[in-house]
Design an enzyme around this catalytic site. Sequence first.
Site, PDB file in Angstrom:
ATOM      1  N   HIS A  37       0.901  -1.348   0.463  1.00 34.42           N
ATOM      2  CA  HIS A  37       0.122  -0.392  -0.118  1.00 34.42           C
ATOM      3  C   HIS A  37       0.587   1.303  -0.233  1.00 34.42           C
ATOM      4  CE1 HIS A  37       0.145  -0.135   4.986  1.00 34.42           C
ATOM      5  NE2 HIS A  37       0.002   1.180   4.242  1.00 34.42           N
ATOM      6  N   ASP A  69      -0.517  -7.541   2.187  1.00 37.88           N
ATOM      7  CA  ASP A  69       0.084  -6.108   1.290  1.00 37.88           C
ATOM      8  C   ASP A  69       1.628  -6.397   1.747  1.00 37.88           C
ATOM      9  OD1 ASP A  69       0.278  -3.473   1.498  1.00 37.88           O
ATOM     10  OD2 ASP A  69      -0.883  -2.693   3.715  1.00 37.88           O
ATOM     11  N   SER A  86       4.285   1.783   8.157  1.00 35.08           N
ATOM     12  CA  SER A  86       3.781   0.537   7.836  1.00 35.08           C
ATOM     13  C   SER A  86       4.879   0.154   6.618  1.00 35.08           C
ATOM     14  CB  SER A  86       2.382   1.390   6.256  1.00 35.08           C
ATOM     15  OG  SER A  86       1.224   0.965   7.138  1.00 35.08           O
TER      16      SER A  86
HETATM   17  N1  ARG Z   1      -1.874   2.282   7.212  1.00 29.83           N
HETATM   18  C1  ARG Z   1      -1.056   2.529   8.366  1.00 29.83           C
HETATM   19  C2  ARG Z   1      -0.013   3.349   7.695  1.00 29.83           C
HETATM   20  O1  ARG Z   1      -0.073   3.521   5.835  1.00 29.83           O
HETATM   21  C3  ARG Z   1       0.011   0.768   9.293  1.00 29.83           C
HETATM   22  C4  ARG Z   1      -1.240   0.946  10.284  1.00 29.83           C
HETATM   23  C5  ARG Z   1      -1.277  -0.018  11.446  1.00 29.83           C
HETATM   24  N2  ARG Z   1      -2.474   0.576  12.297  1.00 29.83           N
HETATM   25  C6  ARG Z   1      -2.015  -0.342  13.476  1.00 29.83           C
HETATM   26  N3  ARG Z   1      -3.145  -0.575  14.514  1.00 29.83           N
HETATM   27  N4  ARG Z   1      -1.276  -0.954  13.668  1.00 29.83           N
HETATM   28  O2  ARG Z   1       1.424   3.075   8.530  1.00 29.83           O
END
Ligand code: ARG
Length: 335
Positions: free
Chosen positions: A104, A154, A274
């Site tokens: 992502h 992902d 992420s």
């Molecule tokens: N989608 C997030 C990012 O782009 C990571 C989120 C992880 N969230 C969590 N509550 N563990 O950095």
Amino acid sequence: MKLFLPVILFALAAPAQAQDQAPLPAPPSGDVEPAGDDGGRIVGGTIALPGSVPWQVQIVTTNPITAAELEQDRALGVTRQNWETRHLCGGALIAPGWVLTAAHCFVDKRDGLRALNERAAALGAQDLRFTTPMRIERVAIFGSYSRSGNKKNDVALVRIEPIPGQTNQAIAARAQPIRILGSRPGDRALALLDKVTVTGWGITGAHEDGDVRDLAKRPLRQSPELLEVGLQVKPQADCRDKVAGAAARGGLGAGVICAGGAANESKDSCSGDSGGPMTRVQGRERVLVGLVSWGVGCGIKGRPGLYANVTDPAMLKWIERAKTNAPPGQVTRLR
Ligand code: ARG
């Protein structure tokens, strides 16, 4: 006194064969996300000792901050430094020049692929004020990954373009790849309640999903130093019931690790973490087991986070395929 940097060659594997591929759709423009839009920085963690996470990678956006983002910052009373606005994701160095990160980080909200030059990667960093991002030479996105779907698998494999000169050598001296669990016979498979460590430069404040006001109180100007947090592997049912909901109707599958969400403590990854490494001890070494993927809010007690499982045999095979089959000079989906 003069300091001599150790001369360590940035050894790179022979370039992979290019393959004939259909041309990529043009990347959508004007769709730049703020660094902390839906991810997180480590919540409830501590500063990682410099040099203790040599496989940690930073993925930055090369897109300048937009007028809309500046306006949002102003509305929240936040002033962000350059290092804060360009930080995007974490990553894990798995071989010289090869990085695993979250798909992502290279896919926009409509599942379009980003252009290669919208991202760069920094190795051997601990303090984001002093990173030297390097150009990215090719990216393979796990073929079926969808941001708008169940967000399974992902995973993206990134090849860094070596830059000649001393910077390269200094970086190579600080950066060390990490082995993936399951890549050697005799590795103990990841199991329920295993203790794992997650590292990153993401948001540090616990908050509910979409609670931007809370980010104003704990803005993205926390320590630029790398943070780490210890979590426990949880049953997938926890993630299905407390996080994924409809997205998990078809089951989460072997591609997902559910971790954290203890009832009594606020420890989690968050936006900006992420793609960063989740590791476990195997024998006398630390090995890679997962990558920060997603969650709902951050650090909410009783609510775990979701991580891409890179120890799954199918994923290990995909990584090897991607190393040889990803065409240079582009971001590609690869089955
Ligand atoms: N989608 C997030 C990012 O782009 C990571 C989120 C992880 N969230 C969590 N509550 N563990 O950095």
